[in-house]
Design a protein around this motif. Sequence first.
Motif, PDB file in Angstrom:
ATOM      1  N   ASP A 174     -10.782   3.443   8.282  1.00 57.88           N
ATOM      2  CA  ASP A 174     -11.830   2.699   7.565  1.00 57.88           C
ATOM      3  C   ASP A 174     -11.292   2.135   6.247  1.00 57.88           C
ATOM      4  O   ASP A 174     -11.616   1.004   5.864  1.00 57.88           O
ATOM      5  N   GLN A 214      -9.512  -3.529  13.547  1.00 55.52           N
ATOM      6  CA  GLN A 214     -10.771  -3.046  14.122  1.00 55.52           C
ATOM      7  C   GLN A 214     -10.520  -2.184  15.355  1.00 55.52           C
ATOM      8  O   GLN A 214     -11.143  -1.128  15.521  1.00 55.52           O
ATOM      9  N   ASN A 215      -9.613  -2.631  16.216  1.00 56.03           N
ATOM     10  CA  ASN A 215      -9.310  -1.853  17.418  1.00 56.03           C
ATOM     11  C   ASN A 215      -8.567  -0.564  17.084  1.00 56.03           C
ATOM     12  O   ASN A 215      -8.726   0.443  17.777  1.00 56.03           O
ATOM     13  N   LYS A 259     -13.283 -12.702  10.824  1.00 58.29           N
ATOM     14  CA  LYS A 259     -13.477 -11.997  12.093  1.00 58.29           C
ATOM     15  C   LYS A 259     -12.587 -12.534  13.200  1.00 58.29           C
ATOM     16  O   LYS A 259     -12.321 -11.830  14.179  1.00 58.29           O
ATOM     17  N   LEU A 261      -9.037  -0.786   7.016  1.00 56.75           N
ATOM     18  CA  LEU A 261      -9.828  -1.944   7.419  1.00 56.75           C
ATOM     19  C   LEU A 261     -10.403  -2.659   6.199  1.00 56.75           C
ATOM     20  O   LEU A 261     -10.387  -3.894   6.127  1.00 56.75           O
ATOM     21  N   PHE A 290      -7.138  -8.714  11.550  1.00 54.88           N
ATOM     22  CA  PHE A 290      -8.410  -8.019  11.371  1.00 54.88           C
ATOM     23  C   PHE A 290      -8.869  -7.409  12.692  1.00 54.88           C
ATOM     24  O   PHE A 290      -9.348  -6.265  12.732  1.00 54.88           O
ATOM     25  N   ARG A 291      -8.701  -8.146  13.789  1.00 56.51           N
ATOM     26  CA  ARG A 291      -9.106  -7.618  15.093  1.00 56.51           C
ATOM     27  C   ARG A 291      -8.247  -6.440  15.510  1.00 56.51           C
ATOM     28  O   ARG A 291      -8.742  -5.479  16.112  1.00 56.51           O
ATOM     29  N   LYS A 311      -9.378  -6.550   4.891  1.00 57.93           N
ATOM     30  CA  LYS A 311     -10.358  -7.608   4.599  1.00 57.93           C
ATOM     31  C   LYS A 311      -9.993  -8.327   3.306  1.00 57.93           C
ATOM     32  O   LYS A 311      -9.958  -9.563   3.248  1.00 57.93           O
ATOM     33  N   THR A 333      -9.072   0.058  24.958  1.00 62.42           N
ATOM     34  CA  THR A 333      -8.775  -0.318  23.571  1.00 62.42           C
ATOM     35  C   THR A 333      -7.283  -0.546  23.386  1.00 62.42           C
ATOM     36  O   THR A 333      -6.854  -1.493  22.706  1.00 62.42           O
ATOM     37  N   ARG A 374      -9.130   1.113  14.380  1.00 62.60           N
ATOM     38  CA  ARG A 374     -10.219   1.972  13.918  1.00 62.60           C
ATOM     39  C   ARG A 374     -11.002   2.536  15.107  1.00 62.60           C
ATOM     40  O   ARG A 374     -11.381   3.718  15.125  1.00 62.60           O
ATOM     41  N   GLU A 375     -11.234   1.678  16.118  1.00 58.61           N
ATOM     42  CA  GLU A 375     -11.932   2.133  17.318  1.00 58.61           C
ATOM     43  C   GLU A 375     -11.119   3.210  18.041  1.00 58.61           C
ATOM     44  O   GLU A 375     -11.675   4.189  18.567  1.00 58.61           O
TER      45      GLU A 375
END
Length: 440
Positions: A344, A264-265, A255, A347, A260-261, A351, A124, A267-268
Motif C-alpha cells: 500500500d 496494483q497487481n 490508471k 502504491l 501503476f497497474r 502515484k 494475478t 498489491r493484489e
Amino acid sequence: MKNYIYSIAFFLFVSLIQAQEKEMSLSLKQAVDYAIKNNYTNKIALNDIEAAKKRKRETKATGLPQINGVVNYQNNLKQQFPGVDLNGDGSIDIGAKHNVTGTVTLSQLLFDGSYLVGLQSAKTYLKISEQAKEKTELATREAIINAYGNVLVAQERIEILKENKKTVDRQLKGAQEGFKQGLTEEETVEQFEITQGNIISQQRNADRSIEIAYQMLNLALGNPINTKLNLTDTLDDLVKNNTDLNLLSQSFNLKNHVDFRIAQNDREGKRLLMKLEKSRALPSVRTFINYSRLANANNFNFFNSSQDWISTSVFGVGINIPIFSSLGRSAKTAQAKIALESADIRLAEIKQRLNLQAEQAQSNYQLSIENYETAKKILALATRIEKKQKIKFDEGVTTSIDLLASRNQLYSQQNNYLQSILNIIANKVKLENALNIPIK
C-alpha cells in the motif's frame, strides 16, 4: 571427384560470405517493430508469459481429478511360516514367499481454501507477466530510438569533421606557402597545425564511436553486433517526427500507466498471500476411490494365466483439520499483513512519482525543443561569423587568432546542435513512456 568437392566448398564459402555481408535497411519505425519481435529481453518476457500460463494451468490441475497407479512387489527372503490358504479355495492368502499388489486410485479435492486462493494468485501472476511484457516493449522502443539517433548523429559528426578538415588543410597549406615566402609568421602555421591535429584526433574518436553506436543498435535490435545496417531515416526526419507540441498539452492518466497497474497487481498479490495464510486454518476435504489387485505365491508365476488374483475396492472421504501449529500460522499471517501494508505504501509512492515524472518529462521535452531552435540559430550565426573571418583573413584584414577563435566557436556550436537533436529524440520517447503512450 576432387573438382566436385572443391566446387561444393567454394559454393559454401561464397554463401557464407554473402550471409555475413547481408545488410538490413531499416527506418526508425521498422527498427522498433523489428526489436519488439527479436530483442532478447522481449523474447524472455514472452517466455515469462508462457511460464505464467503453465503455472496457472498447474494450479488449476491440483483441484481436478487425479489418477495414480502403484505396483508393489515383495519377496519374503526369510518366511516366518509357510503360505496359508485361509478360505480353502486352493490359493495362498498370506505368508507366501512372493507378493504383488497393483492399485489404481482416483482422488478429487472437494474443498481447500488455499486452492481457491491459489487460482486467484495464478491469474494475478499472469497479469503481472503480461504487464511486464508491455513495459519491456516501451523500454525497447526507447532504447531503439536512442540507439538509432546516436548512429545518425555519429554519421553526421564524421561528415562535419571531414568538411572541417578540408577547410583547415587548405588554410594550413596556404599558411605554409606564405611562410616560405615570408608573408606569414611561423606562429600562424603552428596554430593551423594544432587545429588540424585536434580535428584528426576527433575523427579517430568519431570513427570508433560510430562503430560502437552500430553495435549498440544491433544489440537493442536483437542482432549479432556486427550485422551491417543501413538506416533509411535522416536526422531531419527524426527531428520532424519527434517534434510534437501536442504532447505538451496531453493529460496524464494515472490508471492507464503500466507501472501503476503493475503496482496494483503487486498489491493484489500481497492481499491474496495474506488470504492464503488465513485459509491454511480451514479444513480441507478430499474424496477417493481405489481398485486393487493382489496375488501371493510361493513361486514367481504371476504372469501365468493360472495365477489367482484377489480384487478389492475402497471408497472414502478424508478431512484434514488443522488444530494447533504452535502459532506458526499466526506468524505467517502477520508477515503477509505487513507485506500488504508495504505494498500500500509503495502504491501511494508510485502515484506521486508517476505524476511528477510526467510533469518533468513534459518540461524537459519542451525545453529540448526550445534549445534545439536556439542551437539552430546560433549555429547559423557561428557559420556566418566564421565565413566572414575567413574572408578577412584571406584579405589580410584579421589575424589567424581571430579566425581560429571563430572556427572553434563554430565547432562548438556544431556539437551543441547535434546534441540538441539527440535531446529532442530522447526526451520525446521519455515523455511517451511517462504518459504511457502505446507503441503504434
